[in-house]
Write an enzyme that holds these catalytic residues in place. Structure first.
Site, PDB file in Angstrom:
ATOM      1  N   ARG A 270       0.863  -1.183   0.000  1.00  0.00           N
ATOM      2  CA  ARG A 270       0.000   0.000   0.000  1.00  0.00           C
ATOM      3  C   ARG A 270       0.901   1.235   0.000  1.00  0.00           C
ATOM      4  O   ARG A 270       1.451   1.616   1.030  1.00  0.00           O
ATOM      5  CB  ARG A 270      -0.904  -0.027   1.242  1.00  0.00           C
ATOM      6  CG  ARG A 270      -2.094   0.908   1.132  1.00  0.00           C
ATOM      7  CD  ARG A 270      -2.781   1.054   2.472  1.00  0.00           C
ATOM      8  NE  ARG A 270      -1.972   1.869   3.371  1.00  0.00           N
ATOM      9  CZ  ARG A 270      -1.819   1.627   4.673  1.00  0.00           C
ATOM     10  NH1 ARG A 270      -2.376   0.568   5.223  1.00  0.00           N
ATOM     11  NH2 ARG A 270      -1.081   2.421   5.420  1.00  0.00           N
ATOM     12  N   HIS A 274      -3.639   4.523   4.582  1.00  0.00           N
ATOM     13  CA  HIS A 274      -4.804   3.642   4.566  1.00  0.00           C
ATOM     14  C   HIS A 274      -6.011   4.370   3.963  1.00  0.00           C
ATOM     15  O   HIS A 274      -6.698   3.852   3.082  1.00  0.00           O
ATOM     16  CB  HIS A 274      -5.111   3.188   5.992  1.00  0.00           C
ATOM     17  CG  HIS A 274      -6.338   2.350   6.115  1.00  0.00           C
ATOM     18  ND1 HIS A 274      -6.408   1.054   5.645  1.00  0.00           N
ATOM     19  CD2 HIS A 274      -7.556   2.620   6.660  1.00  0.00           C
ATOM     20  CE1 HIS A 274      -7.611   0.569   5.884  1.00  0.00           C
ATOM     21  NE2 HIS A 274      -8.325   1.496   6.503  1.00  0.00           N
ATOM     22  N   TYR A 283       3.828   4.688  11.532  1.00  0.00           N
ATOM     23  CA  TYR A 283       4.084   3.254  11.692  1.00  0.00           C
ATOM     24  C   TYR A 283       4.953   2.638  10.593  1.00  0.00           C
ATOM     25  O   TYR A 283       5.183   1.432  10.609  1.00  0.00           O
ATOM     26  CB  TYR A 283       2.765   2.471  11.793  1.00  0.00           C
ATOM     27  CG  TYR A 283       1.796   2.696  10.641  1.00  0.00           C
ATOM     28  CD1 TYR A 283       1.887   1.978   9.455  1.00  0.00           C
ATOM     29  CD2 TYR A 283       0.766   3.631  10.754  1.00  0.00           C
ATOM     30  CE1 TYR A 283       0.996   2.168   8.424  1.00  0.00           C
ATOM     31  CE2 TYR A 283      -0.146   3.838   9.732  1.00  0.00           C
ATOM     32  CZ  TYR A 283      -0.024   3.097   8.564  1.00  0.00           C
ATOM     33  OH  TYR A 283      -0.915   3.298   7.537  1.00  0.00           O
TER      34      TYR A 283
END
Length: 385
Positions: A270, A274, A283
């Site tokens: 990805r 998100h 993160y």
């Protein structure tokens, strides 16, 4: 009560080793754009690769345009599939007109590649009350936000199609995060026991929002989970559209021929957050993201097609202009203000409006009239006042 056992001894007659995925994902185009020979999977035909490249170009432009519309306030949310377009396009291209696609919230590009207009595909993400398209028109189920619920719907649909004797294969898409849900287990178990024509397609993009794959499973790969259900699993390079077409195509053909379900895991990444509500810098490191940028599916296929003489600057320009036309139409559709009818809040709750809903509608209508918006509160012809 008499119980009839399903005729599903297929898995028990299979050597368990035949259900295991490869140690390394299937790859037909390497990261430099060079073709690789694979004894198990042939390179797709040039015509199909050309269609896939067009889909990648259009998909990338749709992703970029949708992200811009979020920033402009025209979309409420957009889960981008930037960098995962190979998975999106391959999932659509391997299906026949009679087959069904069950997508997730991140699969808008796949939905559009299946024939749904970009504007209709974005209605749900705009925040409207419906999915934006008729699922039966294009054989595309509504996009889902809850994780893995669509897998159960896909399995039920496949079972119904099998009972009716229809030539239908269902391709159910999900992400790595969905494999941690109970619905994932139930769907795969049911599909295997009843030998249903379903392809479970997991886009493993390494993160379930901020949770890395290592915190979701200790299995060697997600494809290895297939053997526990008695179905074959396979791993594929999710940034290699040629390999995806070959692996998914084989799984679809197997399902159509009565071979039952397959679990396919695509290893991809990805590239963006998100959603627009996520801060992915909290993160993961930028160096990690940049490393995956060098594995871009669009660049890899472009390099291969150019080397084969199947793509030149004129064709590139033609494809870019076509993608821009799609983006412009999407902009125009979402920049247009929607003519809202307040009574829709009550019109579609129940087939017959209850006295409580009727009372609530009258209260809202009176409030709108008092605020000087009586023309907006007027029910259309045939509506309930």
């Amino acid at each position: 009560m008499q119980h009839t056992m399903p005729a599903t001894s297929h898995a028990h007659d299979t050597d368990p080793r035949d259900l295991l995925p490869r140690d390394e994902p299937v790859r037909l185009i390497d990261e430099t754009g060079s073709a690789r020979v694979d004894d198990g999977y042939p390179m797709p035909e040039d015509e199909l690769l050309g269609r896939a490249y067009r889909g990648l170009v259009e998909g990338r432009r749709i992703n970029d345009q949708a992200n811009a519309l979020v920033r402009q306030g025209r979309l409420a949310v957009y889960p981008s599939s930037h960098g995962q377009e190979a998975c999106q396009i391959a999932a659509s291209l391997v299906l026949g007109a009679q087959d069904w696609l069950f997508p997730t919230y991140r699969d808008s590009v796949s939905v559009i590649a299946r024939g749904v207009s970009p504007a209709d595909a974005m209605v749900l993400l705009k925040g409207d009350w419906h999915s934006g398209y008729d699922p039966h028109e294009h054989h595309v189920a509504p996009q889902t936000t809850p994780l893995a619920t669509q897998l159960l719907h896909a399995v039920g649909f496949a079972q119904a199609a099998k009972h009716r004797g229809e030539d239908t294969v269902v391709l159910a898409m999900c992400g790595d995060g969905s494999t941690s849900e109970g619905d994932f287990h139930e769907a795969l178990n049911f599909a295997a026991v009843f030998h249903l024509p379903v392809v479970f397609f997991v886009q493993n993009n390494e993160f379930a929002i901020s949770v890395p794959l290592s915190r979701q499973t200790a299995a060697p790969s997600l494809a290895h989970k297939a053997i526990g259900y008695g179905m074959p699993g396979q791993r594929v390079d999710g940034n290699d559209v040629a390999a995806l077409l070959a692996v998914l195509g084989e799984a679809v053909d197997r399902a159509r021929a009565g071979g039952g379900p397959t679990l396919v895991e695509a290893h991809t990444y990805r590239m963006q957050a998100h959603t627009n509500a996520d801060d992915d810098t909290r993160y993961r490191e930028r160096a990690e993201v940049q490393a995956w940028a060098e594995k871009d599916p669009l660049t890899r296929l472009r390099t291969l097609l150019t080397a084969r003489g199947l793509l030149d600057e004129a064709r590139e320009q033609e494809l870019a202009e076509g993608a821009e036309t799609i983006a412009a139409a999407l902009r125009d559709a979402l920049n247009a203000d929607t003519d809202l009818d307040p009574e829709d809040l009550f019109r579609f709750v129940r087939s017959t409006r209850s006295p409580q809903l009727q009372e609530q509608w009258h209260q809202l209508r009176d409030e709108l009239e008092r605020s000087g918006s009586a023309h907006e509160a007027s029910a259309p012809e045939g509506g309930i006042r």
